[in-house]
Structures are given as C-alpha cells and as structure tokens.
Write a protein that holds these residues in place. Structure first.
Motif, short mmCIF file in Angstrom:
data_model
loop_
_atom_site.label_atom_id
_atom_site.label_comp_id
_atom_site.label_asym_id
_atom_site.label_seq_id
_atom_site.Cartn_x
_atom_site.Cartn_y
_atom_site.Cartn_z
N HIS A 127 -68.93 19.11 -50.82
CA HIS A 127 -70.09 18.29 -51.19
C HIS A 127 -69.24 17.05 -51.95
N CYS A 128 -68.79 16.22 -51.38
CA CYS A 128 -68.07 14.89 -51.94
C CYS A 128 -69.91 13.70 -52.22
N THR A 129 -68.95 12.96 -54.29
CA THR A 129 -70.39 12.25 -54.47
C THR A 129 -70.83 11.08 -53.54
N ASN A 130 -69.36 10.65 -53.26
CA ASN A 130 -69.68 9.13 -52.40
C ASN A 130 -69.01 9.44 -50.92
N CYS A 131 -69.47 9.23 -49.97
CA CYS A 131 -68.71 9.56 -48.45
C CYS A 131 -69.20 9.06 -47.07
N SER A 132 -69.96 7.52 -47.59
CA SER A 132 -69.89 6.66 -46.53
C SER A 132 -68.96 6.15 -46.31
#
Length: 640
Positions: A127-132
């Motif tokens: 799980h990554c908080t922000n990975c766009s």
C-alpha cells in the motif's frame, strides 16, 4: 536449642489448627457420628502431583492448550480452538489457499502484513499513499513509470527541455502557460497589439527599445525619450528636443525669452519675470525686485534677503540678522531688555541692585532661595518630606531609635544611649545568656529560654535531672542519661517487672511483688494454672467432651502466642511442656492406619481431624517423631 524448640512448637500447633480453604478444595464430612472429615478436590477439579494443588478438569482434555476453568480450554496464539472432529484441541488455522503477503490467522482467513492491503480473501498487495504514474512495489515505495521521475514524493513527467513559460504535461511534451504560444521547442509571449519601437517580452507587455519609453503608460506604443524632459518643448528623437513658440534652445533646454531684463529675477515665461528667492516685486512691477525680510525687520531696515540693519540702540537677536532687539549694558539674567539700556525681570524674579533675583514667598529655613519659590538646603541639611522650603539636618547613619538633631549628630530616644553612631537599648538588669533588644527587654540566646525574666538553658529530655547547659542534662542521683532522658538505676534486674525508680521495681500486669524480694514479681494464678499473655489458663488436660471448645481456645492461644513469641521465651517453655504432655496423652489413644497411602489421622490433645493430602506431605515416620518428642521433653525439662 531455643530455636529448635520454637519451630517444633510452631509445627505442632499449626498442624492442629490447619483449615484448608481455596479454589478446587472441598470438605467431605463423615456420614456417621464420629467419622472424620476429609479434604478433597471439588467436582470438576483433579489433584496435580507436581504442583500439589487441585486444578480444573476439562472433560475432553485440552490438547496443545491450558485448562483455565472446568471444561474451558484456552489456546496460545497463533493456535485456535477446534471442537468439530476432536473436542478441546488447539491447532494452527488452515487456509485452503496460501496467504500472499499475509498470515493465516483463522480458517480460510488471511491477515495482511503491515503496510499491505487485501485485494481478495487470500492476496495482499503493498500500500502506497500516493503512487499515480507509477507502481507500488513495497509499502510506501513507489516506482515511477518510464518517462516519469520522482519529485517531492510524486511521479511527474520528464521533458528534455526546461519548458520555459510552460510546464511538462507528458513525457517530452511541454504545454505553454496562458498568454504564450509554442514556437519550435519554446513558448513565446503573445501581444495582441504590435509593439511600436519595442519588443514583446510577456503576454500583452512590450519593452521599449533603447532611447524610447512608453507613451503615457501605454506599453504597446514607445516614444523617444529625452533625459532633460524637454520642458516647454517636445522630444523630437532620443535626447533631442524641439522648443515651443516664445522659447529658445540653450544647452538642449528650452528657455523663455523676455524682451526686458529681469533685475534680481529670472525670466520664467515669454516676457514674464519672477523675483529670485529673498526678493519681491517693487510696487507690483515684476521687472524690478527688492530684498524681502520675513520678520518685517522691526527696529531696522531690510538691506538683503532676511537681513536687517538695526537702528541705533538695537542689535540682532542671538546673531539673527532678521530681528533687532533693544540693547542693555548688563545681560539681564532672569529677565529681558525691554528698552535700550533697561531690564525687565521674568515672573518670580525682582530687580535688586540692577539684577533680577529669585523671590520665595516662604522663607528658606536652613537654606537659601535659588529660584522662584525654590529653596536649596545648606550643607549638612536636606528637604523635609520633599518640601524644599524646609530643610532639616542630615545624618549619614539612619539614627534608628533616635533623631538627627544636627548635621551628622544623633540624639537618642528615652531608654536608649548613643554607642558610637548608633542608639542602643538600655537594660537596668544585665542580660545573662541573652541580649538587650529593647529598653529593659532581654532576648535569650539560642539554646536558652526565659523563665521569670531569666534566661535558663533548654534541654529536650531532662526529666529526673537538671539542665546545666543547652541540651546538656545532669541526671539526679540514682538515674542515668539515655536517649529517653534520665531513667532510674536498679542494682538487680526486675523479674517479671521493670525499674520504676532508683532500686525500685514495678510488676507487670498479672504479677505481684514477692514479700521477701522486692526485685521479684510472682503471678497471681493459683495452683495448676499458668499465666499466658496476662490470662490464667489451666495446665490440666481437657476432657473429651470439651475437646471442641478447647480446640477453639488453643487456636486463639496459638494466634496470641505467635504475636508474643519474639519476646517471651519463658512463656514459650511453659506452653511447650503443656503441648508435650498433651502429645504423650494422645499417643495412648488408638490411631487409624492409612489404608490407601493418601490419608493420615492425627489425634491432638483436643480432638482429631483427618486431612486428604498427597502422601508426600509427611516424610518422617512415627518412630523418628517419638524419639524427637522424647528428646525435646528432656531438653525442655532441663531448661526449666
């Protein structure tokens, strides 16, 4: 020897008074009169030989777990309880499919590792908080896609050029900001109106060429610039002026032309003069300018701008040539020269001997007048309570207990006398062991206290003695000093009593003084009675029908004996004799022999109680116990 006797006595008494009461322990009373009571494990509890206690019983066992209550089994994590095929069995949980990035915590139930999240029942992904624009390869670790790079923790597109006046919207693709348009690989500004004599440097913003400037703020139109400003004309081209009508160019400046010369003035417009600074037109004619004095040149004549020439008997004020004031032979201090050769005094001053002297309405006592109603004290004096019209003598010391009668001279109050520069109190009687702190008042020194106006030494503990110095006590005859004060001395020890006065004994409770020896106290109990803890107790064995009541009495005596055992060795020996005699009496009675190795009967002097305990509790056989009891009896008899 006393220690051995004590522990034998404690074991005997505690064994007779034992009452087992705890979790899982029950009492099984006899079914017929005279039957013994047995202690045993309660229903749903079993005996644990290793721990020597009753433990809860689980009917179906507790495989790989712990039975904490009857039929209640608890598993140790990560095991869980299974009751389907095999009751009360702790097994590891089983998942039909393996848990990806997680643990199997229950049957067919996965729990994700820290930093992962589930996507189905058996699969967990990082799980990554922000990975766009990237892929999450591990918890909060994002790997950017090709053509993107990580900036401030985010994957942003990357362009080969710097995208000036724009931004990189996709890999190697620039998007221009509003007001710019792409030209080649750059974003150029757009000006809706063409830049005349200038260049477009920002959206709708022109920059003029060298030698040009915006026309009245309109940046799209640039006009030639002249540094002189071309007053009274216009800038024909950079740094070149053209003059209006009635003006002529001199040193690249357009200057007005006057047909007549302007005396003490300047030509400011065609055929128009303006007087120079400090001059003004004469009789309204601008062609002739005369000097001007702003003050009007009172008592003089204006000969130059703001410069007067004073009349006779007058002079410039403080060197100021614009103002003429009367002149006097003296300086007229604290006043002013009102007319040539005449002084007038200021308020609060009066003319005396040709000078202005200060006036004080009230006379200055012990001082002199230095200003209007302002006194200055003579040397050695100071203002009284801030009032300068009254000056009082001043002393370098504070004259405590007195007053300053003359400069640096103190006069003491009644009851005080001058000692050097201080007024000290006087005591008619000398202050022994103290100090005179006020007239006829003594204050005792540390370690002394006042008694009838005399300071005597003070002692914390001095009963039966005399305090001869602070905390130094001299005991009376027949007493000696201890940390509790002066205590009496007895030549011999007081048996069953205490020393209450010099060679004088007082008996303890329950004792009276011997008629022949005052140092000996005898108990008040009659024959066949013993004094135990201040109470007379019969020394004879009790009858069987009184065994229950005597057992209770013995239990109470045992508890009281436990409280007094540390300081009553003699009392313990008396009780020991009673117990040994009771034991011998008890052994003459018939005893029951254990039939299963788990039950022993012990007949005490006041009855019998049966205990259901493991056969490991008693390790000594009866023969050894009898030999030890006989040996104890002989030792106790010899000691008595």
């Amino acid at each position: 020897m006393y220690s051995r006797i004590f522990w034998i006595l404690v074991f005997v008494l505690c064994t007779d008074a034992l009452e087992i009461d705890g979790d899982g322990v029950c009492v099984n009373p006899g079914t017929r009169p005279g039957d013994e009571d047995h202690l045993m494990c309660c229903p749903q509890y079993i005996w644990d030989d290793e721990a020597d206690v009753c433990v809860p019983d689980c009917e179906h066992g507790c495989v790989n777990g712990i039975c904490i209550k009857p039929n209640q089994c608890v598993c140790a994590p990560p095991m869980i309880l299974h009751n389907s095929s095999t009751p009360n069995t702790c097994k590891l949980p089983v998942c039909d499919q393996s848990c990806t990035n997680g643990n199997c915590t229950a049957d067919n139930q996965c729990t994700c590792y820290k930093g992962h999240k589930p996507i189905d029942l058996h699969t967990c992904v990082p799980h990554c908080t922000n990975c766009s624009n990237g892929d999450c390869v591990s918890p909060n670790v994002c790997k950017c896609h090709k053509g993107y790079t990580k900036i401030d923790g985010q994957c942003k597109p990357q362009c080969k050029s710097d995208c000036r006046n724009g931004y990189c919207s996709e890999p190697d693709k620039c998007t221009c900001y509003h007001g710019y348009e792409p030209k080649g690989d750059k974003c150029e500004p757009v000006c809706e109106k063409s830049c005349q004599n200038g260049e477009c440097i920002a959206p709708n913003t022109c920059e003029c060429k060298l030698g040009y400037e915006p026309n009245n703020g309109h940046k799209e139109i640039c006009i030639p610039k002249c540094s002189s400003g071309c007053s009274n004309g216009y800038c024909l081209e950079p740094e070149k002026c053209a003059c209006n009508h009635g003006y002529e160019l001199k040193d690249n400046v357009c200057q007005p032309v006057c047909k007549k010369s302007c005396q003490n003035g300047n030509c400011i417009a065609p055929n128009k003069c303006e007087c120079k600074e400090g001059f003004e037109p004469k009789n309204g004619h601008n062609e002739i300018c005369i000097p001007k004095c702003n003050s009007g040149c009172s008592n003089g004549y204006c000969t130059e701008p703001n410069k007067c020439t004073c009349k006779e008997g007058y002079e410039p004020k403080n060197g100021n040539t614009e103002t003429c004031i009367p002149k006097c032979s003296s300086d007229c201090k604290h006043g002013y020269c009102s007319e040539p050769g005449k002084c007038s005094c200021n308020d609060g001053y009066a003319l005396k001997d040709g000078n202005c002297q200060p006036v004080c309405k009230k006379p200055c006592k012990n001082g002199f007048c230095v200003g209007p109603n302002t006194c200055e004290c003579n040397k050695g004096y100071e203002p009284k309570n801030g009032h300068k019209e009254t000056c009082i003598p001043k002393c370098s010391n504070d004259c405590t207990n007195g007053y300053c009668s003359e400069p640096n001279k103190c006069t003491c109050k009644e009851g005080y006398k001058l000692n050097g520069n201080k007024c000290e109190p006087v005591c008619k009687e000398p202050c022994h062991n103290g100090n005179c702190v006020a007239p006829n008042t003594c204050k005792c020194l540390k370690g002394f206290e006042k008694s009838k106006e005399i300071c005597l030494p003070k002692c914390d503990l001095c009963n039966n003695g005399v305090c001869i110095a602070p905390n130094e006590c001299e005991c009376s005859k027949g007493y000696t000093h201890t940390d509790k004060g002066c205590v009496p001395i007895c030549e011999k020890s007081c048996v069953n009593g205490y020393c209450s006065g010099p060679n004088e004994c007082s008996c303890n409770s329950g004792f009276t003084q011997d008629a022949l020896d005052s140092f000996v106290c005898n108990n008040n109990c009659g024959p066949d009675m013993d004094l135990i803890n201040g109470t007379c107790v019969s020394s004879l064995p009790s009858s069987p029908e009184m065994s229950s009541r005597n057992t209770t009495t013995t239990g109470i005596a045992s508890i009281q004996l436990g409280w007094m055992v540390g300081g009553a060795v003699l009392l313990l020996l008396v009780v020991l004799v009673l117990v040994v005699i009771s034991r011998l009496y008890a052994r003459k009675s018939p005893q029951k022999t254990p039939d299963d190795g788990t039950t022993q009967s012990h007949l005490g002097p006041y009855g019998s109680v049966a205990y259901t305990v493991p056969n490991t509790l008693f390790r000594k056989d009866i023969v050894e116990e009898e030999e030890e009891t006989n040996e104890t009896l002989l030792e106790g008899t010899s000691a008595v």
